[in-house]
Design a protein around this motif. Structure first.
Motif, PDB file in Angstrom:
ATOM      1  N   ALA A  21       0.825  -1.200   0.000  1.00 48.24           N
ATOM      2  CA  ALA A  21       0.000   0.000   0.000  1.00 48.24           C
ATOM      3  C   ALA A  21       0.861   1.253   0.000  1.00 48.24           C
ATOM      4  O   ALA A  21       2.004   1.223   0.483  1.00 48.24           O
ATOM      5  CB  ALA A  21      -0.911  -0.006   1.224  1.00 48.24           C
ATOM      6  N   PRO A  22       0.347   2.343  -0.546  1.00 50.26           N
ATOM      7  CA  PRO A  22       1.065   3.615  -0.473  1.00 50.26           C
ATOM      8  C   PRO A  22       1.384   3.963   0.977  1.00 50.26           C
ATOM      9  O   PRO A  22       0.558   3.738   1.865  1.00 50.26           O
ATOM     10  CB  PRO A  22       0.063   4.618  -1.057  1.00 50.26           C
ATOM     11  N   GLY A  23       2.565   4.480   1.193  1.00 49.06           N
ATOM     12  CA  GLY A  23       2.986   4.824   2.547  1.00 49.06           C
ATOM     13  C   GLY A  23       3.778   3.722   3.226  1.00 49.06           C
ATOM     14  O   GLY A  23       4.437   3.964   4.240  1.00 49.06           O
ATOM     15  N   THR A  24       3.730   2.515   2.665  1.00 52.52           N
ATOM     16  CA  THR A  24       4.494   1.415   3.234  1.00 52.52           C
ATOM     17  C   THR A  24       5.987   1.731   3.171  1.00 52.52           C
ATOM     18  O   THR A  24       6.491   2.163   2.146  1.00 52.52           O
ATOM     19  CB  THR A  24       4.238   0.116   2.459  1.00 52.52           C
ATOM     20  N   VAL A  25       6.675   1.524   4.282  1.00 48.42           N
ATOM     21  CA  VAL A  25       8.123   1.750   4.313  1.00 48.42           C
ATOM     22  C   VAL A  25       8.830   0.481   3.860  1.00 48.42           C
ATOM     23  O   VAL A  25       8.572  -0.602   4.391  1.00 48.42           O
ATOM     24  CB  VAL A  25       8.595   2.136   5.729  1.00 48.42           C
ATOM     25  N   LEU A  26       9.694   0.619   2.875  1.00 52.63           N
ATOM     26  CA  LEU A  26      10.453  -0.523   2.365  1.00 52.63           C
ATOM     27  C   LEU A  26      11.862  -0.468   2.946  1.00 52.63           C
ATOM     28  O   LEU A  26      12.740   0.191   2.390  1.00 52.63           O
ATOM     29  CB  LEU A  26      10.496  -0.482   0.834  1.00 52.63           C
ATOM     30  N   ALA A  27      12.052  -1.145   4.066  1.00 53.35           N
ATOM     31  CA  ALA A  27      13.385  -1.194   4.683  1.00 53.35           C
ATOM     32  C   ALA A  27      14.243  -2.185   3.917  1.00 53.35           C
ATOM     33  O   ALA A  27      13.767  -3.244   3.503  1.00 53.35           O
ATOM     34  CB  ALA A  27      13.266  -1.593   6.139  1.00 53.35           C
ATOM     35  N   GLU A  28      15.512  -1.831   3.732  1.00 52.16           N
ATOM     36  CA  GLU A  28      16.378  -2.654   2.892  1.00 52.16           C
ATOM     37  C   GLU A  28      16.562  -4.063   3.445  1.00 52.16           C
ATOM     38  O   GLU A  28      16.442  -5.040   2.707  1.00 52.16           O
ATOM     39  CB  GLU A  28      17.740  -1.974   2.730  1.00 52.16           C
TER      40      GLU A  28
END
Lengths: 214, 214
Positions: A21-28
């Motif tokens: 979803a928009p706003g989801t943080v994609l941590a490496e």
DNA sequence: ATTGAGGTTTATGTATACACTGAGGGCATC
DNA sequence: GATGCCCTCAGTGTATACATAAACCTCAAT
């Protein structure tokens, strides 16, 4: 397949299909574990996604999935109308007429395809895709083609918000046929007008059937 | 400053200023030594440059500086006319008129600036830049603004091929003034027409004074 | 002499270790 | 009890080591 390409393909698909979803943080680290590759290819994938505008680098702390709202749709279609209108006009000037005559004939037969069920719908989408490709090839302008390609990513994402019913697809097929016909006739202004009409109808339908995402 | 950003800035500058000629292969190790950073930030920089179209990933073996030729210039201006024409029209519809009235007045005084020598020319470029920014802000369309930004990179690169003499700059200032005036008047069609005129003149000048690069 | 096969070399692709920065929480002090 | 400072930690940014693949060169055979 290269790991970075896999990471890119999966993340891109996940965003376009609204699984992320928009706003989801994609941590490496998180994504590298989920995708089974190391941080390096994930980093590269996130860089490409950010360049496309699907994600945004949030000030040093994480990459977030870009939001796309109803106002964005208006902006998106404003640019789309500009680019695709010009593209259709150029195709009418420069395109190989037989190619578009064939596409025109095929698009006129599209309603028959759509009377059948879902697998036939796939063929219809492929046909529209061939029209897009034919226009891309006809315009002989790599910069314009590139600009349209980068737009289409966002459009696919938006389209998932709307329900494509059979009646709309039939109407869309007729509109596409009109575009192909205008190009085949070599009439730039008509081609541009037909494109404008099609995009306005698409946008209206999109807004009318817009379903807030859960 | 982050190493990757430094690498990106230096490489981008080197390409735009034609210190790195089209076709030059940018090997990661070589560039990392030249720039004094490790391969990782260089990789990231090359990825961003390729996304912008300044470099092209040459099939797994090296990244090469993208070629830009006279045919490209035509394509570039074809897209530019489409985008900036639309942008000027939108600015005329949506912009704050006082902003463009002020810019119009300043652009009318530009010829005085250009009678002086080079340092004044810098002020002129800054003024034109402010007009671009004002249009960007007025259109309220991030996708269109983004598309124009990605075009400008290539335009700056092309502009280095031409000699900007004082007479052309004076004429350009008048053309820019006409655009600002049309936007201030709130006349979309006039703004678009003024933009079209300006871009055609720019392109003619560019082609006329084009100096093959040594 | 030319061509093909194989090895070597050099580049990229990936993984991981280390550095650094910013945020959040806990503790101490006022 | 509240506020401010410090410590810890989590996550990104960078460097480097290792894997892998492709291109080139060499050598041999036809």
């Amino acid at each position: 397949m290269r790991a970075s390409e896999k990471a890119y393909a999966v993340l891109r698909e996940d965003i376009i299909e609204w699984r992320l979803a928009p706003g989801t943080v994609l941590a490496e680290v998180e994504q590298s574990e989920r995708l089974g590759v190391s941080r390096t290819p994930v980093r590269e994938a996130l860089g490409r996604l950010s360049a496309e505008g699907l994600t945004t680098a949030a000030g040093g702390r994480g990459v977030v999935v870009t939001d796309i709202s109803l106002e964005d749709i208006d902006e998106l279609f404003e640019l789309r109308e500009t680019l695709e209108g010009k593209a259709a006009a150029l195709a009418a000037e420069r395109g190989e007429r037989p190619v578009f005559e064939r596409l025109h004939a095929e698009l006129l037969r599209a309603p028959e395809m759509l009377n059948d069920s879902d697998p036939a719908r796939h063929d219809y989408y492929a046909l529209v895709g061939r029209l897009d490709e034919a226009i891309d090839a006809a315009i002989c302008n790599s910069y314009l083609a590139q600009a349209m390609r980068s737009l289409r990513v966002h459009l696919v994402r938006v389209r998932r918000l709307a329900a494509d019913d059979a009646s709309r697809l039939n109407a869309a097929a007729a509109e596409h046929a009109a575009i192909a016909e205008a190009i085949a006739l070599g009439d730039p202004r008509l081609a541009e007008a037909a494109t404008t009409v099609h995009l306005h109808r698409s946008l209206s339908h999109l807004k009318a059937t817009h379903t807030p995402h859960t």
